[in-house]
Design a protein around this motif. Structure first.
Motif, PDB file in Angstrom:
ATOM      1  N   LEU A   1       0.849  -1.191   0.000  1.00 29.17           N
ATOM      2  CA  LEU A   1       0.000   0.000   0.000  1.00 29.17           C
ATOM      3  C   LEU A   1       0.885   1.242   0.000  1.00 29.17           C
ATOM      4  N   HIS A   2       0.617   2.153  -0.910  1.00 27.76           N
ATOM      5  CA  HIS A   2       1.456   3.341  -1.131  1.00 27.76           C
ATOM      6  C   HIS A   2       0.678   4.608  -0.771  1.00 27.76           C
ATOM      7  N   LEU A   3       1.156   5.291   0.268  1.00 31.96           N
ATOM      8  CA  LEU A   3       0.617   6.576   0.704  1.00 31.96           C
ATOM      9  C   LEU A   3       1.652   7.661   0.473  1.00 31.96           C
ATOM     10  N   SER A   4       1.204   8.902   0.302  1.00 31.66           N
ATOM     11  CA  SER A   4       2.153   9.990   0.161  1.00 31.66           C
ATOM     12  C   SER A   4       1.529  11.306   0.600  1.00 31.66           C
TER      13      SER A   4
ATOM     14  N   ILE B   1       5.276   4.970   2.717  1.00 29.98           N
ATOM     15  CA  ILE B   1       4.878   6.379   2.702  1.00 29.98           C
ATOM     16  C   ILE B   1       6.005   7.184   2.070  1.00 29.98           C
ATOM     17  N   SER B   2       5.719   7.817   0.931  1.00 28.41           N
ATOM     18  CA  SER B   2       6.773   8.473   0.157  1.00 28.41           C
ATOM     19  C   SER B   2       6.884   9.971   0.461  1.00 28.41           C
TER      20      SER B   2
ATOM     21  N   ALA C   1       1.506   8.641  -6.198  1.00 28.86           N
ATOM     22  CA  ALA C   1       0.305   8.845  -5.392  1.00 28.86           C
ATOM     23  C   ALA C   1       0.033  10.336  -5.292  1.00 28.86           C
ATOM     24  N   GLY C   2      -1.234  10.685  -5.135  1.00 27.29           N
ATOM     25  CA  GLY C   2      -1.586  12.068  -4.852  1.00 27.29           C
ATOM     26  C   GLY C   2      -1.313  12.365  -3.391  1.00 27.29           C
ATOM     27  N   THR C   3      -2.260  12.932  -2.708  1.00 26.71           N
ATOM     28  CA  THR C   3      -2.105  13.203  -1.282  1.00 26.71           C
ATOM     29  C   THR C   3      -3.138  12.423  -0.488  1.00 26.71           C
ATOM     30  N   GLY C   4      -2.667  11.769   0.573  1.00 27.49           N
ATOM     31  CA  GLY C   4      -3.574  10.968   1.379  1.00 27.49           C
ATOM     32  C   GLY C   4      -4.512  11.776   2.241  1.00 27.49           C
ATOM     33  N   LEU C   5      -4.026  12.905   2.786  1.00 27.29           N
ATOM     34  CA  LEU C   5      -4.823  13.656   3.759  1.00 27.29           C
ATOM     35  C   LEU C   5      -4.835  15.171   3.551  1.00 27.29           C
ATOM     36  N   SER C   6      -3.977  15.704   2.719  1.00 29.27           N
ATOM     37  CA  SER C   6      -3.815  17.154   2.643  1.00 29.27           C
ATOM     38  C   SER C   6      -5.038  17.841   2.040  1.00 29.27           C
TER      39      SER C   6
ATOM     40  N   ASN D   1      -2.556   4.263  -3.222  1.00 33.46           N
ATOM     41  CA  ASN D   1      -2.448   3.140  -4.151  1.00 33.46           C
ATOM     42  C   ASN D   1      -2.312   1.830  -3.389  1.00 33.46           C
ATOM     43  N   LEU D   2      -2.884   0.793  -3.938  1.00 30.50           N
ATOM     44  CA  LEU D   2      -2.665  -0.564  -3.452  1.00 30.50           C
ATOM     45  C   LEU D   2      -2.122  -1.392  -4.608  1.00 30.50           C
ATOM     46  N   LEU D   3      -0.924  -1.947  -4.433  1.00 38.29           N
ATOM     47  CA  LEU D   3      -0.291  -2.756  -5.467  1.00 38.29           C
ATOM     48  C   LEU D   3      -0.327  -4.220  -5.051  1.00 38.29           C
TER      49      LEU D   3
END
Length: 278
Positions: A5-8, A37-38, A208-213, A224-226
């Motif tokens: 799972l990809h967060l950014s 988390i990138s 990835a876009g933004t998770g929370l901003s 994203n989920l890979l």
């Protein structure tokens, strides 16, 4: 198949508090093998913002790999940014700015692309590339993933400066067999292969876009989920619902190939609104 799972770009300090619990619950329900988390956990690298980011990470049940973003070094305190840029980040997320994680099907290596001297523009250091080369040197079976903050390729619509050393990094990562590069920074979503590099390989880039901003730049908050296997990588984009009650599966892409050569598979029907595990 393993699940990554990809967060950014969480940007605690300029986040959407109403999305925090739905995001944590969704990530935990999806049960990935790893959360990557990138970067840009904070907006201004304050102690309070790092504390909030650390609390978020602590609430996630899977293991988490984190790399810093340019917002994770102080902007306005020039002395701290130049002399001790990582002091607060390391206090909350450990001394290793380029962590590594692996299991029997994938190896994930983080690289710190932040340049405190040029705050926003990234920099792919030679020593980071050398470290990735060493990590991937004996790999022929497992999928090789790199996690960075800054993308190595922009579209004509992107207004930020491209990272220093981007083309060299693409060349060397393709040469050493990288399969996937996860990045953020632009707050926009994109999944596509890089152009083939001198016949050596086709690396898959996943932004990835933004998770929370709150700075969504015309796109919904997402992650994203890979699903990763030796000859197939399936990418799902999950986006926040308008009422902030949760996240839904919005788009998918499937790539086939392996060993550093990936191509988009035949078009798949795009999902209807769905929640939770795909």
């Amino acid at each position: 198949m393993k699940r990554l799972l990809h967060l950014s770009d969480l940007h605690f300090g300029r986040d959407r508090p109403e999305l925090l619990r739905p995001l944590v619950e969704t990530v935990n329900r999806l049960e990935p093998d790893l959360v990557a988390i990138s970067g840009d956990l904070t907006q201004r690298a304050t102690e309070a913002q790092f504390r909030a980011a650390a609390a978020f990470v602590d609430a996630l049940k899977p293991p988490v790999l984190v790399v810093p973003g340019n917002h994770d070094v102080p902007l306005h305190n020039l002395y701290v940014r130049l002399v001790k840029p990582w002091k607060r980040y390391r206090r909350w997320f450990g001394r290793d700015l380029e962590p590594c994680w692996e299991n029997d099907e994938m190896i994930v290596v983080g690289a710190n692309t932040v340049n405190p001297l040029a705050w926003q523009q990234g920099w792919f250091r030679s020593r980071s590339l050398a470290r990735i080369r060493r990590s991937f040197a004996a790999e022929e079976r497992r999928v090789r993933v790199v996690v960075v903050h800054h993308p190595m390729e922009h579209t004509p619509e992107d207004t930020k400066e491209l990272m220093r050393g981007a083309q060299r990094a693409i060349d060397e990562l393709a040469d050493c067999g990288a399969d996937v590069i996860l990045s953020g920074h632009l707050h926009t979503w994109r999944v596509a292969p890089f152009a083939e590099v001198a016949g050596r390989g086709v690396v898959l880039q996943v932004h990835a876009g933004t998770g929370l901003s709150t700075r969504v730049r015309g796109e919904p908050n997402d992650f994203n989920l890979l699903e990763v296997g030796p000859d197939r990588i399936h990418v799902e984009r999950h986006t926040a619902q308008e009422d902030a009650s949760g996240f839904r599966l919005a788009e998918t892409r499937t790539f086939r190939g392996g060993a550093g050569r990936w191509a988009l598979a035949a078009e798949e029907p795009q999902p209807e609104s769905r929640n939770g595990r795909a």
